[in-house]
Design a protein around this motif. Structure first.
Motif, PDB file in Angstrom:
ATOM      1  N   ILE A  69     129.030  61.387   4.040  1.00 21.04           N
ATOM      2  CA  ILE A  69     128.311  60.113   4.012  1.00 21.04           C
ATOM      3  C   ILE A  69     127.518  60.028   2.725  1.00 21.04           C
ATOM      4  O   ILE A  69     126.697  60.901   2.429  1.00 21.04           O
ATOM      5  N   MET A  70     127.781  58.990   1.942  1.00 19.48           N
ATOM      6  CA  MET A  70     127.038  58.735   0.714  1.00 19.48           C
ATOM      7  C   MET A  70     126.625  57.271   0.705  1.00 19.48           C
ATOM      8  O   MET A  70     127.473  56.388   0.839  1.00 19.48           O
ATOM      9  N   GLN A  71     125.333  57.049   0.558  1.00 22.36           N
ATOM     10  CA  GLN A  71     124.764  55.707   0.653  1.00 22.36           C
ATOM     11  C   GLN A  71     125.219  55.073   1.970  1.00 22.36           C
ATOM     12  O   GLN A  71     124.909  55.602   3.038  1.00 22.36           O
ATOM     13  N   ASN A  72     125.952  53.976   1.949  1.00 23.55           N
ATOM     14  CA  ASN A  72     126.364  53.313   3.190  1.00 23.55           C
ATOM     15  C   ASN A  72     127.870  53.394   3.402  1.00 23.55           C
ATOM     16  O   ASN A  72     128.474  52.480   3.983  1.00 23.55           O
ATOM     17  N   ASN A  73     128.469  54.502   2.937  1.00 23.80           N
ATOM     18  CA  ASN A  73     129.919  54.637   3.026  1.00 23.80           C
ATOM     19  C   ASN A  73     130.327  56.042   3.446  1.00 23.80           C
ATOM     20  O   ASN A  73     129.600  57.018   3.211  1.00 23.80           O
ATOM     21  N   PHE A  74     131.526  56.129   4.056  1.00 25.64           N
ATOM     22  CA  PHE A  74     132.228  57.395   4.167  1.00 25.64           C
ATOM     23  C   PHE A  74     132.982  57.612   2.865  1.00 25.64           C
ATOM     24  O   PHE A  74     133.658  56.707   2.370  1.00 25.64           O
ATOM     25  N   ILE A  75     132.892  58.801   2.297  1.00 29.76           N
ATOM     26  CA  ILE A  75     133.701  59.191   1.153  1.00 29.76           C
ATOM     27  C   ILE A  75     134.663  60.263   1.640  1.00 29.76           C
ATOM     28  O   ILE A  75     134.246  61.242   2.267  1.00 29.76           O
ATOM     29  N   PHE A  76     135.957  60.089   1.381  1.00 24.04           N
ATOM     30  CA  PHE A  76     136.970  61.014   1.880  1.00 24.04           C
ATOM     31  C   PHE A  76     137.570  61.839   0.750  1.00 24.04           C
ATOM     32  O   PHE A  76     137.662  61.386  -0.396  1.00 24.04           O
ATOM     33  N   THR A  77     137.965  63.066   1.085  1.00 22.76           N
ATOM     34  CA  THR A  77     138.677  63.939   0.163  1.00 22.76           C
ATOM     35  C   THR A  77     139.696  64.733   0.959  1.00 22.76           C
ATOM     36  O   THR A  77     139.434  65.058   2.125  1.00 22.76           O
ATOM     37  N   PRO A  78     140.875  65.058   0.392  1.00 25.50           N
ATOM     38  CA  PRO A  78     141.362  64.677  -0.936  1.00 25.50           C
ATOM     39  C   PRO A  78     141.706  63.193  -0.993  1.00 25.50           C
ATOM     40  O   PRO A  78     141.990  62.566   0.022  1.00 25.50           O
ATOM     41  N   SER A  79     141.714  62.651  -2.189  1.00 23.54           N
ATOM     42  CA  SER A  79     141.818  61.211  -2.368  1.00 23.54           C
ATOM     43  C   SER A  79     143.142  60.629  -1.872  1.00 23.54           C
ATOM     44  O   SER A  79     143.191  59.475  -1.458  1.00 23.54           O
ATOM     45  N   ASP A  80     144.215  61.432  -1.893  1.00 25.70           N
ATOM     46  CA  ASP A  80     145.518  60.892  -1.484  1.00 25.70           C
ATOM     47  C   ASP A  80     145.786  61.090   0.000  1.00 25.70           C
ATOM     48  O   ASP A  80     146.878  60.827   0.480  1.00 25.70           O
ATOM     49  N   GLN A  81     144.772  61.574   0.766  1.00 30.23           N
ATOM     50  CA  GLN A  81     144.970  61.837   2.179  1.00 30.23           C
ATOM     51  C   GLN A  81     144.025  61.021   3.057  1.00 30.23           C
ATOM     52  O   GLN A  81     143.947  61.241   4.260  1.00 30.23           O
ATOM     53  N   ALA A  82     143.293  60.098   2.461  1.00 26.16           N
ATOM     54  CA  ALA A  82     142.250  59.396   3.205  1.00 26.16           C
ATOM     55  C   ALA A  82     142.792  58.307   4.122  1.00 26.16           C
ATOM     56  O   ALA A  82     142.222  58.036   5.184  1.00 26.16           O
ATOM     57  N   GLY A  83     143.891  57.645   3.728  1.00 27.96           N
ATOM     58  CA  GLY A  83     144.389  56.529   4.509  1.00 27.96           C
ATOM     59  C   GLY A  83     144.798  56.934   5.914  1.00 27.96           C
ATOM     60  O   GLY A  83     145.456  57.950   6.116  1.00 27.96           O
TER      61      GLY A  83
END
Length: 230
Positions: free
Chosen positions: A123-137
């Motif tokens: 959680i960063m600010q008001n968002n979920f940030i996902f990693t790795p970038s090509d696996q978030a969808g």
């Protein structure tokens, strides 16, 4: 055990002997009631007993690496990902947050080992940030505590659970007396005792089961390589 804001306002006026005086306006009384309600709300949230936890399913588009938190988000209880894209209870498995300093490790290992979608979040600010970038969808399910609603209407109701709405009444009465520069010691002592009672009784809602140690290792799908879990 719900009670209206109007009832709480009347009780607070009585507790500080202001039921026949207009030193505090009706609107300000509701504002004081709201302060007490949010205090009580936070006490119950801090017990991690899921008094207010709700869930919501959302989809992160392919190619995205972030997704906004719900508009009423307050505290996260858990985040699941759907293995198949379905939304049934059997489709979801829990995913874990990543340590910021290890934000790229998981992606490197998954590519090296040839695993499928297995994103982590932060959680960063008001968002979920996902990693790795090509696996978030994919499809996710969030379990979270919403922010307390703001009380503005005498007809709104508050769940006092088991007489705990008295905490709201005492908070409002104390603040009214403080504005009047009157003695609040008696009511403050009552509030302190009630706080101890709520802290004690709000814990362990499921009296038939004890809390268990979480099996974190089984959620890492295999163990650890190169000094970090995958």
């Amino acid at each position: 055990m719900t009670v209206t804001v109007e009832t709480l306002r009347a009780q607070a006026r009585q507790r500080c002997d202001m039921d026949n005086r207009n030193f505090i306006s009706p609107t300000e009384w509701i504002q004081l009631i709201d302060v007490g309600y949010k205090e009580l709300y936070d006490i119950l949230v801090a017990r991690f007993e899921d008094w207010y936890t709700i869930n919501e399913i959302f989809t992160v588009p392919q190619g995205s690496t972030s997704y906004p938190l719900p508009a009423n988000f307050y505290k996260l209880r858990g985040l699941d990902r759907s293995l198949s894209g379905g939304t049934g209870p059997e489709d979801f498995y829990p995913i874990q947050p990543f340590n910021f300093e290890n934000r790229n490790n998981r992606g490197m290992l998954l590519r090296r080992r040839g695993f499928g979608p297995n994103a982590q979040y932060r959680i960063m600010q008001n968002n979920f940030i996902f990693t790795p970038s090509d696996q978030a969808g994919g499809t996710y399910q969030i379990w979270y505590v919403p922010r307390a609603v703001t009380l503005t209407d005498p007809a709104q109701t508050v769940d006092g659970v088991n007489g705990w709405e008295e905490y709201i009444v005492l908070t409002a009465a104390i603040k009214a007396l403080t504005k009047e520069e009157s003695d609040v010691s008696v009511l403050a002592a009552e509030k302190a005792n009630l706080y101890k009672r709520i802290e004690l009784m709000a814990s362990n809602r499921d009296g038939g089961q004890t809390e268990r140690v979480t099996d974190v290792q089984s959620q890492n799908y295999g163990g650890s390589w190169y000094g970090f879990n995958y």
